[in-house]
Design an enzyme around this catalytic site. Sequence first.
Site, PDB file in Angstrom:
ATOM      1  N   HIS A  77      25.573  45.939  17.497  1.00 57.42           N
ATOM      2  CA  HIS A  77      24.857  46.573  18.603  1.00 57.42           C
ATOM      3  C   HIS A  77      25.340  45.971  19.927  1.00 57.42           C
ATOM      4  CE1 HIS A  77      22.079  43.084  17.721  1.00 57.42           C
ATOM      5  NE2 HIS A  77      22.238  42.949  19.035  1.00 57.42           N
TER       6      HIS A  77
HETATM    7  P1  TYD Z   1      18.833  42.298  15.443  1.00 58.78           P
HETATM    8  O1  TYD Z   1      18.855  41.863  16.872  1.00 58.78           O
HETATM    9  O2  TYD Z   1      19.409  43.643  15.133  1.00 58.78           O
HETATM   10  O3  TYD Z   1      19.572  41.189  14.559  1.00 58.78           O
HETATM   11  P2  TYD Z   1      21.119  40.715  14.520  1.00 58.78           P
HETATM   12  O4  TYD Z   1      21.759  40.996  15.825  1.00 58.78           O
HETATM   13  O5  TYD Z   1      21.036  39.250  14.235  1.00 58.78           O
HETATM   14  O6  TYD Z   1      21.768  41.411  13.398  1.00 58.78           O
HETATM   15  O7  TYD Z   1      17.356  42.179  14.919  1.00 58.78           O
HETATM   16  C1  TYD Z   1      17.018  42.326  13.560  1.00 58.78           C
HETATM   17  C2  TYD Z   1      15.538  42.672  13.469  1.00 58.78           C
HETATM   18  O8  TYD Z   1      14.739  41.610  13.977  1.00 58.78           O
HETATM   19  C3  TYD Z   1      15.153  43.923  14.263  1.00 58.78           C
HETATM   20  O9  TYD Z   1      14.230  44.656  13.488  1.00 58.78           O
HETATM   21  C4  TYD Z   1      14.460  43.391  15.484  1.00 58.78           C
HETATM   22  C5  TYD Z   1      13.915  42.043  15.042  1.00 58.78           C
HETATM   23  N1  TYD Z   1      13.940  41.046  16.130  1.00 58.78           N
HETATM   24  C6  TYD Z   1      12.764  40.676  16.762  1.00 58.78           C
HETATM   25  O10 TYD Z   1      11.660  41.170  16.443  1.00 58.78           O
HETATM   26  N2  TYD Z   1      12.812  39.750  17.771  1.00 58.78           N
HETATM   27  C7  TYD Z   1      13.988  39.180  18.167  1.00 58.78           C
HETATM   28  O11 TYD Z   1      13.988  38.332  19.097  1.00 58.78           O
HETATM   29  C8  TYD Z   1      15.206  39.578  17.518  1.00 58.78           C
HETATM   30  C9  TYD Z   1      16.529  38.986  17.909  1.00 58.78           C
HETATM   31  C10 TYD Z   1      15.123  40.506  16.507  1.00 58.78           C
END
Ligand code: TYD
Length: 141
Positions: free
Chosen positions: A59
Amino acid sequence: MIESTIRVKNSGLVRVKMIRDDRDGTLAIIESLRDVPFDIRRVYFISNLEKSVSIRGKHAHKELEQIIFCIQGSFVLGLDDGNTSQKLLLNEPNVGIRLGKMLWHTMEDFSESCVLLVVASDYYDENDYIRDYGDFLKLAQ
Ligand code: TYD
């Protein structure tokens, strides 16, 4: 190919202070507005990764600024600004990479017991995410 210099936009190297105490371990310090060019509002860490299988990220953010560290082990960080893409190996606990806005990023190829630490400029906000690569490419132009 894994590169050692950063070529994408909105990124850069952040090297923080590390004190090595020989057999008593190492201490690394990240100070808001000093080591990191923004006020830190959120810190999160990622662990329990499955070696060579897990993939995270995929993303970009519209406004959020982050610095990502590999505080244990190693992984490969993929960066893409919409025009240039590259891969970097993160394997030093005191060397972070800036994930500026509009930078598509992917984390993969995790080593055994890898731990990631991320400091962020703002609270979690799903509206700041761009999760579709096609949308990202359109917005990045
Ligand atoms: P995501 O940012 O897509 O994770 P990564 O970049 O590590 O793959 O987040 C994964 C899930 O966690 C998504 O459902 C949102 C949640 N999340 C939170 O609730 N708070 C946060 O601070 C972060 C980073 C993620």
